[in-house]
Scaffold this active site. Structure first.
Site, PDB file in Angstrom:
ATOM      1  N   THR A  11      48.531  59.012  50.809  1.00  0.00           N
ATOM      2  CA  THR A  11      47.401  58.083  50.940  1.00  0.00           C
ATOM      3  C   THR A  11      47.907  56.659  51.041  1.00  0.00           C
ATOM      4  OG1 THR A  11      45.284  57.392  49.974  1.00  0.00           O
ATOM      5  CG2 THR A  11      47.078  57.728  48.437  1.00  0.00           C
ATOM      6  N   ASN A  13      45.412  54.468  50.163  1.00  0.00           N
ATOM      7  CA  ASN A  13      44.329  53.922  49.341  1.00  0.00           C
ATOM      8  C   ASN A  13      44.855  53.750  47.909  1.00  0.00           C
ATOM      9  OD1 ASN A  13      42.112  53.730  47.570  1.00  0.00           O
ATOM     10  ND2 ASN A  13      40.751  54.753  49.021  1.00  0.00           N
ATOM     11  N   ASP A  72      41.419  64.122  50.545  1.00  0.00           N
ATOM     12  CA  ASP A  72      40.371  63.670  51.453  1.00  0.00           C
ATOM     13  C   ASP A  72      39.054  63.810  50.715  1.00  0.00           C
ATOM     14  OD1 ASP A  72      40.267  62.601  54.263  1.00  0.00           O
ATOM     15  OD2 ASP A  72      38.565  63.972  54.285  1.00  0.00           O
ATOM     16  N   PHE A 153      35.996  51.796  43.138  1.00  0.00           N
ATOM     17  CA  PHE A 153      36.091  51.423  44.550  1.00  0.00           C
ATOM     18  C   PHE A 153      35.001  52.162  45.334  1.00  0.00           C
ATOM     19  CE2 PHE A 153      37.988  55.145  46.739  1.00  0.00           C
ATOM     20  CZ  PHE A 153      38.319  55.929  45.639  1.00  0.00           C
ATOM     21  N   TYR A 155      32.008  53.766  46.956  1.00  0.00           N
ATOM     22  CA  TYR A 155      30.595  53.870  46.609  1.00  0.00           C
ATOM     23  C   TYR A 155      30.355  53.900  45.096  1.00  0.00           C
ATOM     24  CZ  TYR A 155      30.256  55.138  51.551  1.00  0.00           C
ATOM     25  OH  TYR A 155      30.342  55.134  52.925  1.00  0.00           O
ATOM     26  N   LYS A 176      35.421  57.793  34.279  1.00  0.00           N
ATOM     27  CA  LYS A 176      35.382  58.406  35.618  1.00  0.00           C
ATOM     28  C   LYS A 176      36.417  59.527  35.728  1.00  0.00           C
ATOM     29  CE  LYS A 176      35.916  57.455  40.559  1.00  0.00           C
ATOM     30  NZ  LYS A 176      36.319  56.516  41.611  1.00  0.00           N
ATOM     31  N   HIS A 181      35.119  64.028  40.919  1.00  0.00           N
ATOM     32  CA  HIS A 181      35.547  64.995  41.940  1.00  0.00           C
ATOM     33  C   HIS A 181      37.076  65.050  42.014  1.00  0.00           C
ATOM     34  CE1 HIS A 181      35.288  60.955  43.352  1.00  0.00           C
ATOM     35  NE2 HIS A 181      35.652  61.196  44.589  1.00  0.00           N
TER      36      HIS A 181
HETATM   37  P1  ITT Z   1      43.561  57.799  52.785  1.00  0.00           P
HETATM   38  O1  ITT Z   1      42.998  58.560  53.977  1.00  0.00           O
HETATM   39  O2  ITT Z   1      44.748  56.945  53.111  1.00  0.00           O
HETATM   40  O3  ITT Z   1      43.787  58.708  51.612  1.00  0.00           O
HETATM   41  P2  ITT Z   1      40.872  56.640  52.680  1.00  0.00           P
HETATM   42  O4  ITT Z   1      40.218  55.648  51.762  1.00  0.00           O
HETATM   43  O5  ITT Z   1      40.722  56.419  54.173  1.00  0.00           O
HETATM   44  O6  ITT Z   1      42.432  56.737  52.275  1.00  0.00           O
HETATM   45  P3  ITT Z   1      39.355  59.102  52.924  1.00  0.00           P
HETATM   46  O7  ITT Z   1      39.582  59.222  54.392  1.00  0.00           O
HETATM   47  O8  ITT Z   1      39.478  60.327  52.079  1.00  0.00           O
HETATM   48  O9  ITT Z   1      40.378  58.059  52.280  1.00  0.00           O
HETATM   49  O10 ITT Z   1      37.939  58.418  52.685  1.00  0.00           O
HETATM   50  C1  ITT Z   1      37.466  58.338  51.388  1.00  0.00           C
HETATM   51  C2  ITT Z   1      36.249  57.425  51.343  1.00  0.00           C
HETATM   52  O11 ITT Z   1      35.228  58.072  50.559  1.00  0.00           O
HETATM   53  C3  ITT Z   1      36.610  56.150  50.594  1.00  0.00           C
HETATM   54  O12 ITT Z   1      37.015  55.139  51.470  1.00  0.00           O
HETATM   55  C4  ITT Z   1      35.305  55.833  49.863  1.00  0.00           C
HETATM   56  O13 ITT Z   1      34.436  55.168  50.738  1.00  0.00           O
HETATM   57  C5  ITT Z   1      34.722  57.217  49.569  1.00  0.00           C
HETATM   58  N1  ITT Z   1      35.199  57.708  48.253  1.00  0.00           N
HETATM   59  C6  ITT Z   1      36.050  58.750  48.022  1.00  0.00           C
HETATM   60  N2  ITT Z   1      36.296  58.896  46.709  1.00  0.00           N
HETATM   61  C7  ITT Z   1      35.597  57.924  46.089  1.00  0.00           C
HETATM   62  C8  ITT Z   1      35.461  57.528  44.748  1.00  0.00           C
HETATM   63  O14 ITT Z   1      36.125  58.130  43.767  1.00  0.00           O
HETATM   64  N3  ITT Z   1      34.658  56.499  44.480  1.00  0.00           N
HETATM   65  C9  ITT Z   1      33.987  55.858  45.441  1.00  0.00           C
HETATM   66  N4  ITT Z   1      34.086  56.135  46.751  1.00  0.00           N
HETATM   67  C10 ITT Z   1      34.886  57.163  47.077  1.00  0.00           C
END
Ligand code: ITT
Length: 196
Positions: A11, A13, A72, A153, A155, A176, A181
């Site tokens: 990731t 993120n 994901d 972060f 939502y 959290k 999840h």
């Molecule tokens: P990577 O693909 O590099 O892992 P990303 O942020 O693009 O990073 P995703 O494609 O899995 O990851 O998209 C996840 C999105 O879903 C994230 O940007 C948030 O908007 C939302 N999300 C996922 N988990 C969350 C959480 O624990 N709290 C709040 N929003 C979340």
């Protein structure tokens, strides 16, 4: 003292990495792809969490040795037919822009009485370019009408998990991480790795 085994998170993120490290940092040295400039950008062309998680874990484990774990994840809102789902990070029109994503969600939910939703997470463990196993976790809750709280972060400021009266952004990382999840999927990952 033995060095900790290394677990690379596929990731970019930093919030995901921080949550995962807080949950398993005592058992693994948790690094993510930002530590490895040789890692390619993985395009998320899948239409399911599993497809995208597989693309990320397999893609990164082709260039890095050892266990690679991808995450994901996204938000499924009942009144929106499961949207934003796999498109959660670009719902507002700009990849990774949380403010736009949240504004877009609030706009689409305006006037909606039924506000049930869930966060979903799919994790894939891969080695040498191949998936070894995958795991899922979800947490049910509902979407409020205005953002609340400054932690977390994505939502988090709009989502209240069932059984609570505060958003993830108000509850903070410690709470959290006991019910999210991500923590539910990660518990299964740890159990799998413990038996390898
Ligand atoms: P990577 O693909 O590099 O892992 P990303 O942020 O693009 O990073 P995703 O494609 O899995 O990851 O998209 C996840 C999105 O879903 C994230 O940007 C948030 O908007 C939302 N999300 C996922 N988990 C969350 C959480 O624990 N709290 C709040 N929003 C979340």
């Amino acid at each position: 003292m033995q060095p900790l085994p290394r677990l690379i998170i596929a990731t970019r993120n930093a919030h995901k990495t921080a949550e995962i490290r807080a949950m398993i940092g005592a058992r693994f040295e948790v690094l993510d792809v930002t530590c490895f400039p040789e890692c390619p950008e993985i395009e998320e062309t899948g239409t399911t969490f599993l497809e995208n998680a597989r693309l990320k874990a397999e893609g990164i484990s082709r260039v890095l040795e050892g266990w690679v774990l991808s995450d994901d994840s996204g938000l499924e809102v009942d009144a929106l037919g499961g949207a934003p789902g796999v498109w959660s990070s670009s719902f507002g029109g700009q990849e990774g822009n949380n403010a736009l994503n949240n504004a877009c969600l609030l706009e689409k939910m305006e006037g909606q009485k039924h506000r049930g939703a869930r966060f979903c997470c799919t994790m894939v463990l891969a080695r040498e370019g191949l998936e070894q196993a995958h795991f899922t976790g979800t947490v049910e809750g509902w979407i409020i009408e205005e953002p609340r709280g400054g932690q977390g972060f994505g939502y988090d400021p709009l989502f209240i998990p069932d059984g609570f009266d505060q958003t993830f952004a108000e509850l903070g990382e410690r709470v959290k991480n006991t019910l999210s999840h991500r923590s539910r999927a990660l518990a299964k990952v740890i159990d799998y790795l413990d038996h390898c």
